[in-house]
Structures are given as C-alpha cells and as structure tokens.
Enzyme design. Structure first.
Site: not given
Ligand code: CAA
Length: 390
Positions: A79, A111, A233, A242, A276, A309
């Site tokens: 991609e 992906c 993946h 998860k 990734n 996605s």
């Molecule tokens: N110690 C331990 N854990 C902590 C922490 C700390 N100090 N601070 C935060 N965390 C934890 C949070 O509690 C959270 O855990 P949970 O999910 O269990 O609640 C985790 O760390 C992540 O924190 P946030 O949820 O606050 O993180 P975020 O919102 O800033 O980012 C995300 C998370 C939205 C997934 C981001 O990484 C993102 O946008 N990633 C890209 C998209 C992606 O990968 N999506 C996956 C599905 S799509 C796919 O698979 C296709 C692809 O390849 C992209």
C-alpha cells in the site's frame, strides 16, 4: 494437493527509532508505547530505500539459494506503491535477474493484500501443479509527526516462496472472509502519510475478526482448541493480543496470561522491534514464530487473521511441516536485527521530512546503509536502482 509456504525471508531497514526517545520528544510516558501499545522500536527507511529495495532485499536470500529459478508468478503486495502504472514487482524481477517467463503484478487492499497474494499464488499452483510463485509483501508505515499513529510506524518486507508440498507450512483450503466499505484508515494519492480514525480502526479490526472466524468455524467445525499458535495482523503488538482476548471472550474461552503468552508471544517478537509492515505484517509474525519458538511446531496448526483497513478480513489456517527448522533464515534475520543503527531524534525528523522529489529533475541520492539493493536516484522521471552485489 498440499500447497503452502516453502520458504519465508524477511528484511527491514538498517535504521530504527527507539520509542523511549520518541516518548521523551513527545513528553509521553514511555510505558504508553512499551506496554500500552506493546512497541519498542520502529524501523525507518533511509532516502535510498523504498518498497522495491525492501522487497528485493527480502527475496535476495531465496535468489542466492537458487530457489527462484523456476518461479513463474510474482505477486507484489503493497500500500506504499511507487508508480500508478508499473508494478513494483517488475523492478524486483529485474534486480533479482529472474527468468522472463513469468507473470508479475502488484496487489492492493491495505494490509490484507499480502494474504490476497498468498491465496492467489495457491490458486495458481493448484492450476499449474509443480510450478512455483513468489509473494512479496513490502511496505513503509507512515503517520504524521506527533499524531497518535506515529509510534506505530515501521517498515519491512517479507518474501515467500509458494509451492506444492512446501517445507514450512501447508495452507488449509478453508477460509472465513469479511468485507465492509468503511473509512477507518486510508491514504489519498496526494498524501504520503496515512489518515486514520484510530480507535474506530481497532473496533473494525475486531468486528471483521469475529465475522471471519464465525464463517471459518462454520466451514470447518474447528474450535480454538484445534490451534497451537495464532498469527494476527500486527499494526502494534497489543492489537493482536486484544483481538485474541476478544475472540476468546466471544467464544466463552477462559485464557490465563501464561496461555496467552504461549499462543501469541513468539509471533510478536519481530514486530515489536520493527513496527508495522502493513501488508507484510502478519507474515513477519509468522517468520518470528517459526524462527524464535523453542518448542517443536511440527504438525501443529496455526490460526491466521489477516486484516486490511477499508476493510477486508480473513481467518484461515496452516499446518507446520515436519522438517521446517531446516529451511528457515532465522540466523540471518537475527543478525540483521542485531546490527541496525539507532537514529537520534533530529536524524529521524530529517529522514521523515525528506520527500522523494516530484519536480521531474535529475537526482542522485546519498548512500545510506541498505541491504543488497538501493534506490540510487531519478533520471528522466525514472526511478533508478543499484545492486550492491558483485
Ligand atoms: N502505561 C501503560 N499503558 C498506558 C500508559 C502508561 N503510562 N499510557 C497509556 N497507556 C495505554 C492506554 O490505556 C491504552 O491502553 P488500552 O487500549 O488498553 O486502553 C494504550 O496505552 C494506548 O493508549 P491510547 O488509547 O491513549 O492511545 P492513542 O489513542 O494515543 O493511540 C491508536 C492508539 C489510536 C491505536 C493509535 O496508535 C493509532 O492511531 N494507530 C494507528 C492505527 C492502527 O494501528 N489501527 C489498528 C487497527 S487498523 C489496522 O490494523 C490496519 C493497519 O495496519 C493500520
């Protein structure tokens, strides 16, 4: 007829960012990255690497070992395409000096396309017994600086030789598939970074898993206890964990942390330190599992969940073959991972902000550390690649 993965080789860039350094730069607790998303390092490609050089470098050991001589199909999944017309795999075919009686094409569906390529290659071999196919899944995962996705960047490629009576994993014929038109992650042609609705994307990933599994289970009558390991993946390793927890909860299967570790951990080791690799990500997980598991996996069934996605999900399975340990590139993979160079924050930002010129000018790119091939410049609107092998 038993068809599947005969060899698997993986390549990532020689440069990486430690997420501890990124956490400091973004004033975030490092455990959010190390534990919360389960990532420690992300591979960053220098200006003279792209999906072609990553893919060709991944496939190089197969060429060196004389395994590509009779390949008649190359499927290149990405991609992060570099041309709207020419398939990246054609450049790879040239760099590897493969024989000309061959079909080459590029595939895209985020992906998921690596799995589309694998399934199509299996179909090709079923139709042409005795022939071989090369599947390459190669990507550079880029999100905006400072965005939630930034810590989940990475890069890498996987090359898989697909054949009858494979040495590594026979892919079983049944699959559960799920497609839904959603906008959880996408990259318009005018952007070099992906756009993503992060939390939503994790929900769609899981929804597509539950749907794909339900169909697979209906077709096969199998339950989770029929599997010894799982490869998911891996956009970030916590996502795979998860997802498996959600699947178990849905099926009312109790898992303690030790069982979870057994089922998934070995498949997550490489991704945790490369980031990734989009289309190749699940197969980096397979290489990690086969290379690093101390237990003998011969005869064991692996469950695969591939997600792209947009979205397409597929759950399928494979059975590990008796002599698989004699056909791995585990030492080469470990050597590559052990000999990477860590970037400073400034180097990371400079490389991130470097963009392949689009003004049609003549360019020669500085030489960084790469594998056997490099993207050396642009002339007359044509990408130029260099082989560093004598
Ligand atoms: N110690 C331990 N854990 C902590 C922490 C700390 N100090 N601070 C935060 N965390 C934890 C949070 O509690 C959270 O855990 P949970 O999910 O269990 O609640 C985790 O760390 C992540 O924190 P946030 O949820 O606050 O993180 P975020 O919102 O800033 O980012 C995300 C998370 C939205 C997934 C981001 O990484 C993102 O946008 N990633 C890209 C998209 C992606 O990968 N999506 C996956 C599905 S799509 C796919 O698979 C296709 C692809 O390849 C992209």
């Amino acid at each position: 007829m038993n068809i599947g993965i005969d060899r698997i080789a993986f390549y990532t860039s020689h440069y990486y960012v430690d997420l501890k350094m990124l956490a400091e730069a973004r004033s975030v607790d490092v455990d959010k990255f190390y534990k919360g998303i389960g990532q420690e390092k992300m591979g960053i490609p220098p200006p003279d690497e792209d999906v072609v050089t990553l893919g060709a470098s991944a496939a190089w050991p197969l060429m060196r070992d004389g395994l590509l001589n009779d390949v008649e199909l190359v499927l290149f999944a990405t991609e992060s395409g570099i041309d709207q017309s020419k398939a990246a795999g054609v450049y790879v075919h040239g760099l590897l000096e493969m024989q000309p009686r061959c079909r080459v094409v590029e595939l895209k569906q985020a992906c998921y396309s690596g799995t589309a390529a694998l399934q199509m290659a299996i179909g090709f071999i079923a139709r042409n017994p005795g022939k071989k196919a090369l599947v390459i899944a190669s990507d550079v995962a880029r999100y905006e600086l400072g965005s939630p996705g930034e810590a989940t960047q990475g890069c890498g490629a996987v090359a898989m030789l697909i054949a009858e009576n494979p040495q590594l994993v026979v892919i079983e014929p049944e699959s559960g598939c799920y497609t839904q038109d959603v906008m959880d992650f996408w990259r318009p042609n005018y952007r070099s970074e992906a756009l993503v609705d992060g939390k939503y994307s994790t929900m769609v990933y899981i929804h597509a898993l539950l749907e794909s599994w339900a169909q697979y289970a209906d077709l096969t009558g199998r339950t989770l206890s029929d599997f010894d390991r799982f490869c998911y993946h891996i956009p970030f390793t916590k996502m795979a964990e998860k997802a498996h927890q959600k699947l178990c909860r849905k099926l009312k299967v109790e898992l303690d942390p030790e069982q979870m570790q057994h089922l998934l951990e070995d498949s997550l080791r490489y991704s945790r330190i490369t980031g990734n690799c989009y289309a190749g990500s699940m197969y980096v997980g397979l290489a990690s599992l086969l290379d690093t598991t101390t237990a003998d996996l011969s005869g064991k069934r692996i469950g695969f969940y591939s997600y792209g996605s947009g979205c397409v999900g597929e759950f399928f399975s494979g059975v590990v073959q008796p002599e698989y340990r004699n056909f791995l590139y585990a030492d080469e993979h470990q050597n590559m991972l052990d000999n990477r160079t860590e970037l400073t924050y400034q180097q990371y930002e400079d490389i991130f902000n470097y963009a392949v010129p689009t003004d049609g000018g003549e360019y020669v790119f500085p030489q960084y550390r790469t594998g056997p091939f490099r993207f050396s410049g642009i002339s007359q609107h044509k990408r130029e690649y260099e082989s560093l092998m004598e």
